[in-house]
Scaffold this active site. Structure first.
Site, mmCIF file in Angstrom:
data_model
loop_
_atom_site.group_PDB
_atom_site.id
_atom_site.type_symbol
_atom_site.label_atom_id
_atom_site.label_comp_id
_atom_site.label_asym_id
_atom_site.label_seq_id
_atom_site.Cartn_x
_atom_site.Cartn_y
_atom_site.Cartn_z
ATOM 1 N N LYS A 33 97.954 -75.929 35.693
ATOM 2 C CA LYS A 33 96.887 -76.741 35.575
ATOM 3 C C LYS A 33 97.657 -77.425 33.999
ATOM 4 O O LYS A 33 96.670 -78.823 33.456
ATOM 5 C CB LYS A 33 95.589 -75.785 35.667
ATOM 6 C CG LYS A 33 94.493 -76.512 34.462
ATOM 7 C CD LYS A 33 93.036 -75.034 34.948
ATOM 8 C CE LYS A 33 93.539 -74.183 33.201
ATOM 9 N NZ LYS A 33 93.054 -74.591 32.421
ATOM 10 N N ASN A 34 97.679 -76.378 33.109
ATOM 11 C CA ASN A 34 97.600 -77.385 31.495
ATOM 12 C C ASN A 34 98.959 -77.933 31.168
ATOM 13 O O ASN A 34 99.632 -78.479 30.276
ATOM 14 C CB ASN A 34 98.163 -75.496 30.389
ATOM 15 C CG ASN A 34 96.252 -75.130 30.776
ATOM 16 O OD1 ASN A 34 95.103 -75.040 31.033
ATOM 17 N ND2 ASN A 34 96.745 -73.813 30.530
ATOM 18 N N ARG A 104 87.437 -78.700 28.356
ATOM 19 C CA ARG A 104 87.980 -78.541 26.822
ATOM 20 C C ARG A 104 88.964 -79.652 27.180
ATOM 21 O O ARG A 104 89.171 -80.140 25.968
ATOM 22 C CB ARG A 104 87.991 -77.143 26.425
ATOM 23 C CG ARG A 104 89.514 -77.409 25.754
ATOM 24 C CD ARG A 104 88.350 -76.936 23.969
ATOM 25 N NE ARG A 104 89.007 -77.074 22.871
ATOM 26 C CZ ARG A 104 88.514 -77.314 21.781
ATOM 27 N NH1 ARG A 104 87.621 -77.344 21.604
ATOM 28 N NH2 ARG A 104 89.172 -77.106 20.255
ATOM 29 N N CYS A 128 85.511 -72.801 29.108
ATOM 30 C CA CYS A 128 85.733 -71.900 28.842
ATOM 31 C C CYS A 128 84.629 -71.500 27.699
ATOM 32 O O CYS A 128 85.421 -70.935 26.332
ATOM 33 C CB CYS A 128 86.711 -70.786 29.038
ATOM 34 S SG CYS A 128 87.482 -70.890 31.230
ATOM 35 N N ARG A 133 85.572 -72.825 19.763
ATOM 36 C CA ARG A 133 86.258 -74.143 19.620
ATOM 37 C C ARG A 133 86.006 -74.944 18.985
ATOM 38 O O ARG A 133 85.618 -75.736 19.703
ATOM 39 C CB ARG A 133 86.522 -74.172 21.027
ATOM 40 C CG ARG A 133 86.529 -72.683 22.067
ATOM 41 C CD ARG A 133 87.234 -72.541 23.740
ATOM 42 N NE ARG A 133 88.781 -73.194 23.688
ATOM 43 C CZ ARG A 133 88.825 -73.238 24.838
ATOM 44 N NH1 ARG A 133 88.043 -72.861 26.446
ATOM 45 N NH2 ARG A 133 90.300 -73.655 25.680
ATOM 46 N N PRO A 134 85.699 -74.918 18.373
ATOM 47 C CA PRO A 134 85.842 -76.169 16.637
ATOM 48 C C PRO A 134 87.444 -77.153 17.061
ATOM 49 O O PRO A 134 88.163 -77.485 17.697
ATOM 50 C CB PRO A 134 85.980 -74.925 15.983
ATOM 51 C CG PRO A 134 87.313 -73.790 15.329
ATOM 52 C CD PRO A 134 86.744 -73.371 16.681
ATOM 53 N N ASP A 136 88.234 -78.941 14.483
ATOM 54 C CA ASP A 136 88.030 -79.828 13.083
ATOM 55 C C ASP A 136 89.639 -79.816 12.749
ATOM 56 O O ASP A 136 89.841 -80.890 11.873
ATOM 57 C CB ASP A 136 87.880 -78.171 12.324
ATOM 58 C CG ASP A 136 88.656 -77.095 12.305
ATOM 59 O OD1 ASP A 136 88.463 -76.459 13.516
ATOM 60 O OD2 ASP A 136 89.251 -77.129 11.605
ATOM 61 N N ASP A 321 95.412 -65.378 27.433
ATOM 62 C CA ASP A 321 95.595 -66.487 29.277
ATOM 63 C C ASP A 321 95.573 -65.166 30.241
ATOM 64 O O ASP A 321 95.234 -65.114 31.725
ATOM 65 C CB ASP A 321 96.282 -67.926 29.743
ATOM 66 C CG ASP A 321 95.482 -68.419 28.830
ATOM 67 O OD1 ASP A 321 94.526 -68.657 28.598
ATOM 68 O OD2 ASP A 321 96.231 -69.769 29.099
ATOM 69 N N ARG A 414 88.379 -73.434 39.278
ATOM 70 C CA ARG A 414 88.882 -73.957 38.018
ATOM 71 C C ARG A 414 90.893 -74.498 37.577
ATOM 72 O O ARG A 414 90.968 -75.141 37.240
ATOM 73 C CB ARG A 414 88.377 -74.308 36.369
ATOM 74 C CG ARG A 414 86.649 -74.782 36.582
ATOM 75 C CD ARG A 414 86.251 -74.740 35.001
ATOM 76 N NE ARG A 414 87.434 -75.438 33.913
ATOM 77 C CZ ARG A 414 87.404 -75.011 32.630
ATOM 78 N NH1 ARG A 414 85.882 -73.841 32.211
ATOM 79 N NH2 ARG A 414 87.408 -75.334 32.483
HETATM 80 N N1 EPU Z 1 91.367 -74.113 16.905
HETATM 81 C C1 EPU Z 1 90.795 -74.482 15.951
HETATM 82 N N2 EPU Z 1 90.275 -75.637 15.334
HETATM 83 C C2 EPU Z 1 90.764 -76.649 16.503
HETATM 84 C C3 EPU Z 1 91.641 -76.152 17.938
HETATM 85 C C4 EPU Z 1 91.915 -74.901 17.501
HETATM 86 O O1 EPU Z 1 89.954 -73.291 14.954
HETATM 87 O O2 EPU Z 1 90.526 -77.498 16.214
HETATM 88 C C5 EPU Z 1 91.502 -72.651 17.254
HETATM 89 C C6 EPU Z 1 90.852 -72.372 18.825
HETATM 90 O O3 EPU Z 1 89.294 -71.731 18.462
HETATM 91 C C7 EPU Z 1 91.510 -71.343 19.542
HETATM 92 C C8 EPU Z 1 92.673 -71.206 18.323
HETATM 93 O O4 EPU Z 1 92.885 -73.344 17.716
HETATM 94 O O5 EPU Z 1 90.828 -70.061 18.312
HETATM 95 C C9 EPU Z 1 94.488 -71.761 19.508
HETATM 96 O O6 EPU Z 1 93.414 -72.896 20.052
HETATM 97 P P1 EPU Z 1 94.466 -73.992 21.081
HETATM 98 O O7 EPU Z 1 93.767 -74.943 20.151
HETATM 99 O O8 EPU Z 1 95.386 -73.692 21.060
HETATM 100 O O9 EPU Z 1 93.138 -73.862 22.556
HETATM 101 P P2 EPU Z 1 93.322 -75.197 23.829
HETATM 102 O O10 EPU Z 1 94.806 -76.239 22.790
HETATM 103 O O11 EPU Z 1 91.975 -75.466 23.431
HETATM 104 C C10 EPU Z 1 95.073 -74.032 25.049
HETATM 105 C C11 EPU Z 1 94.500 -73.802 27.108
HETATM 106 C C12 EPU Z 1 94.033 -72.574 26.791
HETATM 107 C C13 EPU Z 1 94.841 -71.849 26.503
HETATM 108 C C14 EPU Z 1 94.765 -71.704 25.004
HETATM 109 C C15 EPU Z 1 95.386 -71.593 24.127
HETATM 110 C C16 EPU Z 1 94.303 -76.245 27.629
HETATM 111 C C17 EPU Z 1 94.100 -77.647 28.610
HETATM 112 N N3 EPU Z 1 93.696 -75.468 27.495
HETATM 113 O O12 EPU Z 1 93.362 -74.695 25.073
HETATM 114 O O13 EPU Z 1 93.557 -72.160 28.643
HETATM 115 O O14 EPU Z 1 93.812 -70.334 26.351
HETATM 116 O O15 EPU Z 1 95.640 -73.188 24.577
HETATM 117 O O16 EPU Z 1 97.329 -70.281 24.891
HETATM 118 O O17 EPU Z 1 96.250 -75.680 27.788
HETATM 119 C C18 EPU Z 1 92.721 -71.947 30.396
HETATM 120 O O18 EPU Z 1 93.582 -72.167 31.277
HETATM 121 O O19 EPU Z 1 92.023 -70.888 30.372
HETATM 122 C C19 EPU Z 1 93.231 -71.892 28.664
HETATM 123 C C20 EPU Z 1 91.633 -71.801 28.248
#
Ligand code: EPU
Length: 435
Positions: A33-34, A104, A128, A133-134, A136, A321, A414
């Site tokens: 998926k990701n 997201r 989720c 999940r900011p 910024d 995950d 999902r």
């Molecule tokens: N973060 C910030 N600011 C931002 C972006 C991220 O503070 O602007 C923080 C997040 O809050 C978190 C950390 O950075 O604490 C890491 O988050 P990341 O941005 O890497 O997560 P993501 O890209 O939103 C992807 C996967 C998630 C997986 C995470 C961590 C996708 C679509 N989603 O999320 O997958 O848990 O990386 O590996 O690729 C899932 O598939 O169930 C899922 C949640």
């Protein structure tokens, strides 16, 4: 299973095996998926239709396809696992609010849309509930590439100067997976050179970058934390074809099913290289498995005493995950094991339900919990809190004594393709029911 919004509420009813190892057979792992989600978004960088293969039939993918369709792309799914996206009619630059708030990954579209159409508007993305999940990092990076960011009510409105985004030297405060993917896409169309430092290393990111690079994007440093992109123009490759990598998170869950519930379980079409940290933890817990090529055979678990910490970490560390699914294994392992969740703030909340099922857990704070094992797990009525904890509840229900009902199957759908069919085929008694 019906798709998306408006579908009827469904639950899984699972007859627990009461700790007996009765499952047997083989499973084939679906596409990731990701990995597929960012490639769907990346189709907006192309001049021609893009064909994607090995795409899982799951809610989040349908959601992204719906979002692309709403923007004007023509999305076809000629057969199971294949999807063709024609981005030529994408003119709209405002993401549909209702669809974005379910996913997201919708934010990834901000990269190609802003870079190509010089404007993008979107609400705070949903997904989720696993902590704050900011966004910024996204907003700051786009500003460094020359974009203007405005907040209009619920919407973020980003605009690029008339000449478009310009390359920049970006340092990511944390190596965010989706931010890395988004900036690479923006940088491909930006003028000049972009450097992304502290980039995410997850296999899904690498898979996207290798695909874009094979289609003519100039990206160096793939597989390292420093990426350099020479921007220029839309990708003109004729008949671009992407094949999604196997889902390492689904494979990880079946390894746990195999360790706890099976005499022998064969996991086909996975990539063991992507599971190294996870397999290392399984070995230390006494799980018996054998890796050969793209297949892993798992044959239960030795109940040896152990005591150690499992700390979630960006790739190649232990994946957040797989933290909740692993917790179920820890309730059956002999010893005490500390889970240290370092990526998200609210990813241990499912433990309350696990305690109600009989697990012995000491929650130290929002990020740390010790699980003492082994303990007997009793069936219960549960509600999937998110994709990964939902799957963890399925594993708990399979191990438990008695019949469990798991509500909010939507959360599990999902991320996992026809999970109950795969589990039925290896002998688990699981039914999808309308409630
Ligand atoms: N973060 C910030 N600011 C931002 C972006 C991220 O503070 O602007 C923080 C997040 O809050 C978190 C950390 O950075 O604490 C890491 O988050 P990341 O941005 O890497 O997560 P993501 O890209 O939103 C992807 C996967 C998630 C997986 C995470 C961590 C996708 C679509 N989603 O999320 O997958 O848990 O990386 O590996 O690729 C899932 O598939 O169930 C899922 C949640």
């Amino acid at each position: 299973m019906t798709k998306g919004r408006g579908r009827r509420e469904e639950a899984f009813v699972v007859k627990g095996l009461a700790g007996r190892r009765q499952l047997a057979g083989s499973v084939t792992i679906s596409g990731s998926k990701n990995a597929a989600l960012p490639v769907l978004a990346a189709t907006c960088l192309f001049e021609n239709p893009v064909k994607l293969q090995n795409i899982p039939s799951i809610e989040d993918i349908w959601c992204m396809q719906e979002l692309l369709g709403d923007l004007g792309a023509v999305v076809e799914t000629p057969r199971k696992g294949t999807c063709i996206v024609d981005p030529r009619r994408v003119k709209k630059t405002t993401l549909n609010r209702y669809i974005s708030q379910r996913l997201r990954a919708s934010i990834i579209l901000s990269g190609p849309l802003l870079a190509r159409h010089k404007r993008v508007a979107f609400p705070h993305p949903g997904g989720c509930v696993i902590g704050e999940r900011p966004i910024d990092i996204f907003l700051k990076g786009f500003q460094e590439m020359g974009a203007r960011v405005n907040r209009r009510g619920e919407q973020y409105v980003l605009t690029a100067p008339r000449a478009g985004l310009t390359g920049a030297d970006l340092f990511l405060r944390v190596p965010s997976v989706t931010a890395t993917e988004t900036f690479v896409m923006a940088a491909i169309l930006a003028r000049g050179i972009t450097t992304i430092r502290n980039a995410a290393l997850e296999p899904e990111v690498e898979s996207l970058l290798r695909f874009l690079s094979s289609c003519g994007a100039s990206i160096s440093g793939i597989g390292t934390p420093t990426l350099t992109i020479h921007g220029g123009s839309v990708l003109k490759r004729r008949s671009p074809l992407y094949r999604a990598i196997p889902d390492r998170l689904e494979a990880g869950c079946f390894l746990i099913f195999g360790a706890l519930c099976a005499k022998e379980l064969v996991i086909n079409r996975c990539n063991p290289d992507h599971l190294r940290s996870f397999l290392n933890v399984l070995s230390r817990l006494g799980v018996i498995f054998n890796v050969s090529g793209s297949r892993i055979v798992v044959r239960g678990m030795r109940r040896t005493q152990s005591k150690f910490t499992i700390k979630t970490h960006e790739y190649p560390g232990f994946p957040t995950d797989l933290q909740a699914p692993l917790a179920i294994l820890l309730t059956q392992a002999r010893g005490e094991h500390l889970i240290f969740e370092t990526i998200f703030d609210e990813r241990l909340q499912y433990l309350g339900d696990l305690v109600q099922m009989g697990a012995d857990v000491k929650l130290w704070d929002a990020h740390r919990a010790t699980i003492y094992g082994p303990t007997k797990i009793r069936a219960r009525t549960l509600r999937s809190p998110d994709i990964r904890a939902g799957l963890a509840f399925l594993i708990a229900a399979a191990v438990a004594v008695g019949e469990s009902t798991i509500h909010n199957v939507y959360a599990i759908d999902r991320g996992y393709e026809r999970i109950e069919k795969k589990l039925q085929r290896i002998g688990l008694s699981i039914e999808r029911v309308e409630v």
